[in-house]
Every structure is written in structure tokens, then in C-alpha cells.
Scaffold this active site. Structure first.
Site, PDB file in Angstrom:
ATOM      1  N   GLY A  83       0.836  -1.196   0.000  1.00 34.31           N
ATOM      2  CA  GLY A  83       0.000   0.000   0.000  1.00 34.31           C
ATOM      3  C   GLY A  83       0.866   1.239   0.000  1.00 34.31           C
ATOM      4  O   GLY A  83       1.630   1.458   0.950  1.00 34.31           O
ATOM      5  N   VAL A  88      -0.431   6.525   3.942  1.00 38.35           N
ATOM      6  CA  VAL A  88       0.414   5.942   4.989  1.00 38.35           C
ATOM      7  C   VAL A  88       1.689   5.355   4.405  1.00 38.35           C
ATOM      8  O   VAL A  88       2.804   5.691   4.827  1.00 38.35           O
ATOM      9  CB  VAL A  88      -0.357   4.879   5.783  1.00 38.35           C
ATOM     10  CG1 VAL A  88       0.544   4.247   6.844  1.00 38.35           C
ATOM     11  CG2 VAL A  88      -1.591   5.485   6.433  1.00 38.35           C
ATOM     12  N   ILE A  99      -0.060  10.503  17.659  1.00 36.44           N
ATOM     13  CA  ILE A  99      -0.111  10.476  19.121  1.00 36.44           C
ATOM     14  C   ILE A  99       0.293   9.074  19.594  1.00 36.44           C
ATOM     15  O   ILE A  99      -0.299   8.082  19.157  1.00 36.44           O
ATOM     16  CB  ILE A  99      -1.529  10.796  19.632  1.00 36.44           C
ATOM     17  CG1 ILE A  99      -2.011  12.154  19.117  1.00 36.44           C
ATOM     18  CG2 ILE A  99      -1.578  10.766  21.149  1.00 36.44           C
ATOM     19  CD1 ILE A  99      -3.465  12.452  19.448  1.00 36.44           C
ATOM     20  N   ASP A 106     -15.364   4.684  12.432  1.00 38.30           N
ATOM     21  CA  ASP A 106     -13.904   4.824  12.536  1.00 38.30           C
ATOM     22  C   ASP A 106     -13.487   5.022  13.991  1.00 38.30           C
ATOM     23  O   ASP A 106     -12.547   4.378  14.473  1.00 38.30           O
ATOM     24  CB  ASP A 106     -13.440   6.000  11.669  1.00 38.30           C
ATOM     25  CG  ASP A 106     -11.960   6.283  11.815  1.00 38.30           C
ATOM     26  OD1 ASP A 106     -11.156   5.539  11.221  1.00 38.30           O
ATOM     27  OD2 ASP A 106     -11.600   7.244  12.525  1.00 38.30           O
ATOM     28  N   LYS A 124     -11.228   2.439  16.687  1.00 36.57           N
ATOM     29  CA  LYS A 124     -10.103   2.863  17.526  1.00 36.57           C
ATOM     30  C   LYS A 124     -10.400   2.654  19.009  1.00 36.57           C
ATOM     31  O   LYS A 124      -9.521   2.236  19.781  1.00 36.57           O
ATOM     32  CB  LYS A 124      -9.781   4.332  17.235  1.00 36.57           C
ATOM     33  CG  LYS A 124      -9.324   4.564  15.795  1.00 36.57           C
ATOM     34  CD  LYS A 124      -9.288   6.039  15.467  1.00 36.57           C
ATOM     35  CE  LYS A 124      -8.947   6.267  13.992  1.00 36.57           C
ATOM     36  NZ  LYS A 124      -9.039   7.694  13.608  1.00 36.57           N
TER      37      LYS A 124
END
Length: 430
Positions: free
Chosen positions: A11, A15, A138, A203, A207
Site C-alpha cells: 500500500g 500511509v 499520538i 472509525d 479505535k
């Protein structure tokens, strides 16, 4: 320095492309901290001919990403494809079976299949790292799994979706409606063409499921997360929240209770003085409460090429140094089997906005229903009088059980003086 750590990247979008750029731009810093160079040897993506701003001709190219798992020159596989099924899942499982460590940014995969994938990684004795899966740059995963490892965590919460936080921020600052701000966010690239995963809370729920597993040392359980999005939040509710001393945020909240683990994603009213209320725009924040450390809050960019690549690279540096931690912070046999607490048993305060005909007896009918369900009203807000017209009436309550509020809301909605579906937002004293 030792032999370079050779990685394969599947990919090359935001990212994967961001990681290649970071490893090129910060090669010396990364090598110094990893104790050896980290190099890219093989890649896979859908379009071989697309210009990605970096030379790829020297890399081994695979049209089939799953084939990276068998690449003989690869030490670590980086999965940056995304999605809970298809080639992403197949690649991660194939790499682990082949005994190759995996670094992934794929929150959907981990939320939905993380329990089984973690069992596979443990059975094969292979590291699985996923710092980039939650909150971008983070270091939320490291904070919970490693930095707070000696704490009993009672609660973890956060702003986990930058798109929703951006939309709610603009709605508040510019007094605009949801649909208008969403369209503008799509034009700016802050929201996807199909924004459902973001604005419907999915989403953020992916998380939160991961954070809850880490915080409470239990297998990940996405199915136990209650999920609501922000489609129904109006400019009127945001303005009224301000009058009452609150701001509206989409939060993920997970807590250990005497009955088990609760996990929920939904719009919340938080006091304007709370630190998380001031986290605006595309920024994310994660709050954790431990018995020894107290409350901590981490804030930063939750998405984007640089922040997410930074998190992936942090995992690669750990692997290069031989630093390995069990996927959920403890071996499978040591994980907690605490049950999930259903949303109906949530206890908290509520904001309720009604659009009613301004006529005698309306408020008495509403308060009578709340009384019947043992719901105590804290305050009421009504602006002026307009006999015979539709006016907003806002009620806030003291703590009560969700099931009681839902039952009362059904009766209130059926009143002929209530002309729209009531707006309900939970109040969270973060």
C-alpha cells in the site's frame, strides 16, 4: 551498526507513501535510534505506474501484496492497505504464519479480527505492532500498553476522529449546519467522498475497541461498542450547548465498572473548561485514568502522511532494537474475561431538546413523564413565548439510567405537542 532491517510495504497511499518519504528524509535519525538502518526492499500497490514522488525502480515490486509475506529479503512486513477484509487481512495472516513481524496501521482489521490475529501472532511467536492504528502521531498505544503498564486503568476516552472534530468545530465557530460543513470538508479533503465511516462513528469505534482492549487487558471486541455518529447534531444544539456552558464533541469512552466493561461512541456535551473541550479542528486527543498516574491527556494530529508514518516508524524502530510487547499487553492466558456492559445500563446526565407547540400544559406533560421514569430534571431553558408557534425547550437531567431515558423519550415523542423527534445528547463531565 548491525545489518539493516529490510521492510516490505504493502500500500503506497497516504500511509505507505508517507513512510517511504520519512525513511528517506530522516534516514540518519531513524538509524541512530534503531541501532541500524531501516531500508525498504519490496513494495506492492494497485498502480505500478503512478508517480509517488520517490524513486521505486530499485525496489522489488509485487502486484499481489500477499506475496510480500514470502519475499526472501524481507525482515518485516508493513501493511498499509486498509480495510478489515481482503488483501490486508490475507497479507497480515500470511506474514505471521511465515514467521515475519508485521506493522500495521489498520484499525478496522484489528478491531474486527484483532483477537484471532493476536492469537496467531502469539502462537507463531511473531511480533504484531500497530501504533499507527489509533490517533495517528499520538503515541496512544505505547502510553497505554507500556507507559501505564503498572496501572489499573479505570477509563480511557478521546476525540478519535479528526473529520468529525473538524465538522463540529466549524459548525460552532461559523454557526453553520452539518450538511453544509460536511460538503465544505469534502471539498477541502478533510472528509472522504463517502464519509459514512467517519460521520457515523464507525472509525472512532474501531479505535476505541483497540484502546479498550489495551486499557483493560482483554481481547478486542468491536461488537460490544455502542456507536452513534454526528449526523443529527444541529447548529441549534451547538448554540444551546454554548449557552449551557458545554461544547459538543464526538467521543469514544470506555470504562471499567463493577458490572464489566462499557464502551461507547456518541456525541457528548463536555464542560467548556475541560481540557478536551478545547481540542478543535482535525486534532485528536486521548485521555486515560490510572490508579497510580491519575489522569493524563495526549493531543495531536490524528491522521495524515507525516503523523501516521511517524507512528509506523516508531514500531519499526522497536522491532529493529528487539523490543517486543504482547499484542494486548499480556499473554492470551492472562487477559481479562470481564463482560461487556450494554448501553441500556449506562448511567449519566442528559441534554434533551424538544420542539413543541407553545401552549399551556406542555411542560407539565413532559416533566410528568420524566417523573414517572424516576428522572430528575436539573435545569430548563426556554427562550421567550410564542403562543401557538413551535419553540425549542431544553431540559438537562441529573444522572439516570439510559433505559429509563429511552422509555421516557418514547412517550415524550408521542405527545401531539412535540412536533419533531427530540434531540438527545449525553453529558460527560470529563
Amino acid at each position: 551498526m548491525s545489518k539493516p532491517l529490510s521492510i516490505a510495504v504493502a500500500g503506497l497511499g497516504t500511509v505507505g507513501g508517507g513512510l517511504l518519504k520519512l525513511l528517506s528524509d530522516n534516514a540518519e535519525v531513524v538509524a541512530a535510534r534503531a541501532g541500524r538502518p531501516i531500508t525498504v526492499g519490496a513494495v506492492s500497490a494497485r498502480d505500478r505506474n503512478r508517480d509517488r514522488g520517490l524513486p521505486l525502480s530499485s525496489l522489488r515490486w509485487y502486484d499481489d501484496p500477499v506475496a510480500l509475506a514470502a519475499d526472501p529479503g524481507t525482515d518485516v512486513v508493513v501493511e498499509a492497505i486498509g480495510g478489515s477484509e481482503g488483501p490486508a487481512r490475507a497479507l497480515v495472516e500470511a506474514a505471521l504464519r511465515a514467521g515475519k513481524p508485521v506493522v500495521t496501521a489498520n484499525k478496522a482489521l484489528l478491531a474486527v479480527h484483532g483477537a484471532q490475529i493476536a492469537e496467531l501472532a502469539e502462537a507463531r511467536g511473531v511480533p504484531l505492532a500497530f501504533e499507527a492504528a489509533v490517533a495517528g502521531g499520538i503515541p496512544a498505544i505505547k502510553a497505554l500498553r507500556e507507559g501505564l503498564a503498572a496501572n489499573r486503568i479505570s477509563r480511557v476516552a478521546g476525540i478519535l476522529n479528526g473529520t468529525c472534530n473538524y465538522i463540529l468545530t466549524v459548525m460552532r465557530e461559523e454557526k453553520r449546519e452539518f450538511a453544509e460543513v460536511l460538503a465544505a470538508a469534502q471539498a477541502l479533503g478533510y472528509a472522504e467522498a463517502d464519509p459514512a465511516f467517519d460521520i457515523d462513528g464507525v472509525d472512532a469505534a474501531h479505535k476505541l475497541a483497540i484502546l479498550a482492549a489495551l486499557a483493560f487487558g482483554r481481547p478486542v471486541d468491536f461488537s460490544a461498542v455502542h456507536v452513534e455518529g454526528i449526523r443529527e447534531v444541529s447548529a441549534l444544539d451547538i448554540a444551546l450547548a454554548g449557552e449551557l456552558g458545554y461544547r459538543i464533541k464526538l467521543l469514544g469512552l470506555a470504562a471499567r465498572t463493577p458490572s464489566g466493561i462499557s464502551a461507547r461512541v456518541h456525541p457528548c456535551m463536555v464542560p467548556v473548561g475541560a481540557p478536551i473541550a478545547r481540542v478543535d479542528g482535525v486534532y485528536n486527543a486521548v485521555v486515560a485514568e490510572g490508579d497510580q498516574c491519575g489522569r493524563i491527556m495526549l493531543e495531536g494530529r490524528g491522521a495524515g502522511a507525516g503523523p501516521t508514518a511517524s507512528a509506523v516508524a516508531a514500531d519499526l524502530i522497536d522491532l529493529a532494537r528487539g523490543r517486543v510487547t504482547p499484542v494486548w499487553g499480556a499473554a492470551a492466558g492472562a487477559l481479562d474475561a470481564a463482560p461487556a456492559v450494554p448501553m441500556e445500563r449506562h448511567v449519566g446526565a442528559y441534554y434533551l431538546r424538544l420542539m413543541v407547540l407553545d401552549r399551556p400544559g406542555v411542560i407539565a406533560d413532559v416533566t410528568g413523564i420524566l417523573r414517572d421514569h424516576a428522572i430528575s430534571m436539573e435545569a430548563m431553558l426556554q427562550r421567550g413565548r410564542a403562543p401557538g408557534e413551535v419553540v425549542p425547550v431544553v431540559l438537562t437531567t441529573h444522572d439516570c439510567e439510559e433505559a429509563s431515558m429511552r422509555a421516557a423519550l418514547a412517550r415524550i415523542s408521542a405527545l401531539d405537542s412535540v412536533l419533531e423527534r427530540p434531540a438527545l445528547i449525553r453529558i460527560e463531565p470529563l
